[in-house]
Design an enzyme around this catalytic site. Structure first.
Site, PDB file in Angstrom:
ATOM      1  N   PRO A 176       9.670  -2.531  -1.487  1.00 45.26           N
ATOM      2  CA  PRO A 176       9.421  -1.195  -0.935  1.00 45.26           C
ATOM      3  C   PRO A 176      10.147  -1.036   0.401  1.00 45.26           C
ATOM      4  CG  PRO A 176       7.489  -2.591  -0.647  1.00 45.26           C
ATOM      5  CD  PRO A 176       8.457  -3.379  -1.467  1.00 45.26           C
ATOM      6  N   ASP A 180      11.900  -3.713   4.990  1.00 44.92           N
ATOM      7  CA  ASP A 180      10.901  -4.066   3.989  1.00 44.92           C
ATOM      8  C   ASP A 180       9.555  -3.582   4.537  1.00 44.92           C
ATOM      9  OD1 ASP A 180       8.971  -5.299   2.406  1.00 44.92           O
ATOM     10  OD2 ASP A 180      10.040  -7.207   2.268  1.00 44.92           O
ATOM     11  N   HIS A 181       8.972  -2.580   3.878  1.00 45.45           N
ATOM     12  CA  HIS A 181       7.750  -1.967   4.410  1.00 45.45           C
ATOM     13  C   HIS A 181       6.545  -2.909   4.335  1.00 45.45           C
ATOM     14  CE1 HIS A 181       5.455   1.164   6.078  1.00 45.45           C
ATOM     15  NE2 HIS A 181       5.994   2.191   5.451  1.00 45.45           N
ATOM     16  N   ARG A 182       6.654  -3.981   3.573  1.00 44.43           N
ATOM     17  CA  ARG A 182       5.572  -4.966   3.542  1.00 44.43           C
ATOM     18  C   ARG A 182       5.498  -5.746   4.852  1.00 44.43           C
ATOM     19  NH1 ARG A 182       7.465  -8.209  -1.684  1.00 44.43           N
ATOM     20  NH2 ARG A 182       9.316  -8.177  -0.344  1.00 44.43           N
ATOM     21  N   VAL A 183       6.621  -5.770   5.571  1.00 40.43           N
ATOM     22  CA  VAL A 183       6.719  -6.557   6.797  1.00 40.43           C
ATOM     23  C   VAL A 183       6.720  -5.673   8.036  1.00 40.43           C
ATOM     24  CG1 VAL A 183       8.097  -8.265   8.057  1.00 40.43           C
ATOM     25  CG2 VAL A 183       8.002  -8.337   5.547  1.00 40.43           C
TER      26      VAL A 183
END
Length: 224
Positions: free
Chosen positions: A40, A194-197
C-alpha cells in the site's frame, strides 16, 4: 481480383509480432515491481528552488545535483529514522545504517547500486562512489552488498526531460524519492512511501526537510 487486398492478405503482409523471452535482469525487474504492487503506497511532493544550489556550484564547489540529492537525503534519513525503515511482518524495523541507492537504466532494465553509509561521506567521496558504482553496474560487476543493502532509493529522470513522476517503492524499503528536471529554477521532488511504515505527516516533514537542505545548501561546504 479487383486489385484490392483481402483482410487475410493484408494480415500476412504485416510484420509479425516479436516475442522476447525475459532476460535475467528483466525477470528481476518483474519480480520487484510485482512485489511493489502488493505494497500500500502513497505519494507526496514539494517544489523547491534550486537557485542556491546553482550559486554554490558557480562559486567553485565541486557539486553535481545527483550528489546533492544523495547528501541531502542521507542527512534527512538520519534525522527521520521512520523513513529509513522497513516493514517486517509484525514490526517496523529502523535500519541502523543509511544506505542510499540510485537507479541506473540499462538496455534491458534497471539496477540500483547502493552507496553504503551515505550519511558519513563527504561530497568528493559520494561523487567518487556514485561514478564507481555506475560503471560497475553497467559492466555487471556490482558486489551483492552493493545491490541488496539499500535502505532508501533515489530515481532521477531529470536528464531525460521528465519534469515530475511517481516512483514505486522497492521492498523492503519504506520510501523512494523521484526527481524530475528543473523548470527554470524550480524542481519537483516526489516521495512515495509504504503506508504500513510511514504516514502522511512524517513523510511530509521528511520531504520538506530534504527540500530545505537543498534550498539552503551552505552546509554542503562543510562536507565538500
Amino acid at each position: 481480383m479487383t486489385g484490392q487486398e483481402t483482410p487475410q492478405a493484408e494480415q500476412t503482409e504485416r510484420a509479425t509480432e516479436v516475442r522476447r523471452p525475459l532476460s535475467r535482469m528483466r525477470a528481476g525487474v518483474v519480480r520487484t515491481v510485482e512485489a511493489s504492487a502488493r505494497v500500500p503506497q502513497f505519494s507526496v511532493d514539494v517544489e523547491i528552488d534550486t537557485g542556491a544550489l546553482a550559486a554554490l556550484r558557480a562559486s567553485g564547489t565541486a557539486l553535481s545535483y545527483s550528489d546533492a540529492l544523495v547528501a541531502a537525503s542521507a542527512r534527512a534519513l538520519r534525522e527521520f529514522p521512520v523513513v529509513n525503515a522497513r516493514f517486517d511482518g509484525d514490526a517496523i524495523v529502523e535500519n541502523p545504517d543509511v544506505n542510499v541507492a540510485f537507479v541506473v537504466g540499462l538496455d534491458d532494465g534497471l539496477i540500483t547500486p547502493v552507496i553504503q553509509g551515505a550519511d558519513t561521506k563527504g561530497l568528493p567521496e559520494l561523487a567518487a562512489e556514485r561514478v564507481r558504482l555506475t560503471e560497475a553496474a553497467r559492466n555487471g560487476k556490482l558486489r551483492p552488498a552493493e545491490l541488496f543493502t539499500a535502505t532508501f532509493t533515489i530515481s532521477n529522470l531529470g536528464p531525460f526531460g521528465v519534469t515530475r513522476f511517481q516512483a514505486m517503492v522497492l521492498p523492503p524499503q519504506a520510501a523512494i524519492l523521484a526527481v524530475g528536471s528543473a523548470r527554470g529554477s524550480r524542481l519537483t521532488l516526489t516521495l512515495t512511501c509504504d503506508h504500513r511504515v510511514v504516514d502522511g505527516v512524517p513523510a511530509a516533514r521528511f520531504l520538506t526537510h530534504v527540500g530545505e537542505l537543498l534550498e539552503a545548501p551552505e552546509w554542503m561546504k562543510v562536507i565538500a
